[in-house]
Design an enzyme around this catalytic site. Structure first.
Site, short mmCIF file in Angstrom:
data_model
loop_
_atom_site.label_atom_id
_atom_site.label_comp_id
_atom_site.label_asym_id
_atom_site.label_seq_id
_atom_site.Cartn_x
_atom_site.Cartn_y
_atom_site.Cartn_z
N GLU A 1 22.52 26.15 67.69
CA GLU A 1 22.48 25.71 69.10
C GLU A 1 23.45 26.53 69.94
O GLU A 1 23.12 26.99 71.03
CB GLU A 1 22.90 24.24 69.21
CG GLU A 1 21.90 23.24 68.73
CD GLU A 1 20.83 22.90 69.77
OE1 GLU A 1 20.88 23.40 70.91
OE2 GLU A 1 19.92 22.13 69.40
N ASP B 1 32.33 14.19 70.64
CA ASP B 1 32.29 15.06 69.44
C ASP B 1 32.95 16.40 69.67
O ASP B 1 33.76 16.86 68.88
CB ASP B 1 30.88 15.18 68.84
CG ASP B 1 29.81 15.76 69.75
OD1 ASP B 1 30.09 16.01 70.95
OD2 ASP B 1 28.68 15.97 69.25
N GLY C 1 12.76 15.05 74.22
CA GLY C 1 13.30 14.84 75.56
C GLY C 1 13.82 13.42 75.77
O GLY C 1 14.09 13.01 76.88
N ALA C 2 13.94 12.66 74.69
CA ALA C 2 14.38 11.27 74.80
C ALA C 2 15.86 11.12 74.47
O ALA C 2 16.40 10.02 74.49
CB ALA C 2 13.56 10.39 73.87
N GLY C 3 16.52 12.24 74.14
CA GLY C 3 17.92 12.15 73.74
C GLY C 3 18.07 11.60 72.33
O GLY C 3 19.08 11.01 71.98
N LEU C 4 17.03 11.78 71.49
CA LEU C 4 17.09 11.28 70.11
C LEU C 4 17.20 12.43 69.10
O LEU C 4 16.89 12.29 67.93
CB LEU C 4 15.87 10.39 69.81
CG LEU C 4 15.72 9.18 70.74
CD1 LEU C 4 14.47 8.38 70.38
CD2 LEU C 4 16.96 8.27 70.68
N ASP D 1 24.94 15.38 66.25
CA ASP D 1 23.51 15.23 65.97
C ASP D 1 23.12 15.83 64.62
O ASP D 1 22.38 15.24 63.84
CB ASP D 1 22.68 15.90 67.08
CG ASP D 1 23.06 15.40 68.45
OD1 ASP D 1 23.74 14.37 68.55
OD2 ASP D 1 22.67 16.05 69.44
C1 GLA Z 1 24.15 15.82 72.75
C2 GLA Z 1 24.92 16.83 71.90
C3 GLA Z 1 25.96 16.13 71.03
C4 GLA Z 1 26.83 15.17 71.83
C5 GLA Z 1 25.96 14.27 72.73
C6 GLA Z 1 26.77 13.42 73.65
O1 GLA Z 1 23.37 15.00 71.93
O2 GLA Z 1 24.04 17.57 71.09
O3 GLA Z 1 26.74 17.10 70.36
O4 GLA Z 1 27.79 15.87 72.58
O5 GLA Z 1 25.05 15.02 73.50
O6 GLA Z 1 27.52 12.48 72.94
#
Ligand code: GLA
Length: 383
Positions: free
Chosen positions: A160, A36, A122-125, A172
């Site tokens: 952010e 991204d 913290g799960a990357g969601l 995201d």
């Molecule tokens: C995080 C960042 C996104 C993207 C992903 C990796 O979620 O917030 O902008 O860069 O990592 O794809």
């Protein structure tokens, strides 16, 4: 949470009813990782895990916020004073959005907010994007700012970047603002155009959170971004979106080993996004498996953002499903979750393999979620 229950909790705290509810989802990225901020392609979908914000504008200048996820805590700041960091991390996301809105020239005033979220943290969601987008949606509605969904996403990203010190891209926040039920969205991160790609009815989205304690995520994340920017400079392109493997190999000698590997990942990952769209349209499990596997290997060996726990989950699940599933790490890396695409009848095999092997190998318990592609930001006035 049922809107009526959240409304009654709002009334318990503030002594009167809320006037509206803003809801924004977390997300899972099917493919297109770390592309991204290189202005490439991503293919995420919104989840049915959401952050909800009940709110009511007030006639004073105070923004007050409580969260059911952090009982006993609250944050309060003046809408018209300089907005600086406050005492709590979650409260700072609210301040961050207010800060960006003010910087963009919007007038804020008093509002009472109550947050609740079932997006795993913290799960990357993208629990933070869900928070930023739901809060921006609440401010937009409360103060009649007339901001579009796309700009709400850009405001969340700016929050952010400028307040929370994370140089993230737009994925995201944009999927949280614009997600569509039943579909993934291909986002072109250069012009922010989107194309929906239906998720086949018989394809399940299984998310397995490694629960690996994430460390140094921000500094490593920001460093990867710098590596990409340096590689783009040396390739003579504005961003890696415009680079090709031929060009990369032609200038290889000028790049550090890391710059070469990061660029190789981004260039090949963009192609995988396009090919995954076709594989989804064809409901072609074999193609999905190859593409997600190649993405994971590239994230492990070239972008270097996986950890043994997420590599292990991919191996365990891939080993159990073989040709019947596609699996890779998803999100910002350094822990977090893996995404598995499989048929409903195979979910039990995923669960059994993770239960039998993951804790024994890594000393951690995984959480398994079977998800649906959900809806992006919605704001409703309560009657
Ligand atoms: C995080 C960042 C996104 C993207 C992903 C990796 O979620 O917030 O902008 O860069 O990592 O794809």
């Amino acid at each position: 949470m049922e809107a009526s229950l959240l409304a009654s909790k709002f009334t318990d705290i503030y002594g009167h009813q809320p006037s509206a509810l803003s809801t924004a989802p977390g997300r899972v990225n099917l493919i297109g990782e770390f592309t991204d901020y290189n202005l490439g392609y991503v293919l995420p979908c919104a989840l049915n895990f959401t952050t909800q914000v009940m709110f009511k504008p007030t006639s004073d200048n105070t923004i007050t916020v409580y969260s059911l996820n952090y009982p006993g805590e609250h944050d309060r700041f003046a809408a018209k004073d300089d907005i600086v960091e406050g005492p709590s991390q979650w409260g700072n996301y609210v301040r961050a959005v207010a800060y960006v809105l003010r910087r963009r020239g919007y007038e804020l005033a008093g509002v009472e907010l109550l947050i609740t979220s079932d997006v795993p943290q913290g799960a990357g969601l993208s629990s933070s994007a869900a928070l930023e987008v739901s809060i921006a949606g609440a401010f937009n509605h409360a103060f009649n700012l007339g901001i579009s969904a796309q700009d709400i996403a850009l405001i969340g990203q700016q929050a952010e970047n400028e307040f929370m010190h994370c140089q993230c891209g737009i994925m995201d926040q944009l999927i949280s603002a614009k997600g569509e039920p039943g579909s993934a969205l291909k986002i072109d991160c250069r012009d922010l155009s989107t194309e929906s790609v239906a998720i086949p009815d018989d394809l399940s989205l299984v998310i397995v959170n490694s629960n690996y304690p994430r460390k140094l995520v921000e500094s490593e994340y920001n460093q990867r971004r710098l590596d990409c920017e340096n590689a783009a400079d040396k390739l003579g392109v504005e961003t890696l979106r415009d680079a090709t493997l031929e060009r990369l190999n032609a200038v290889k000698a000028a790049l550090t080993d890391n710059e070469y590997k990061r660029a190789h990942h981004v260039i090949t990952e963009n192609e995988r996004v396009v090919n995954t769209m076709q594989a989804l349209r064809d409901n072609d499990m074999s193609a999905l498996r190859k593409l997600l596997t190649a993405s994971h290997v590239s994230l492990r060996d070239n972008f270097e953002v996986t950890v043994p726990a997420t590599d292990g989950l991919v191996e365990i699940i891939g080993g159990a499903l073989g040709e019947r599933g596609a699996v890779r790490m998803t999100g910002g890396g350094f822990g977090g979750a893996v995404i598995c695409l499989c048929r409903e009848q195979d979910i039990a095999d995923v669960k059994a393999a993770v239960d039998a092997q993951y804790e024994a190998k890594f000393g951690l318990k995984a959480d398994i979620f079977v998800c649906q592609a959900g809806t992006g930001l919605s704001v409703q006035t309560l009657t």
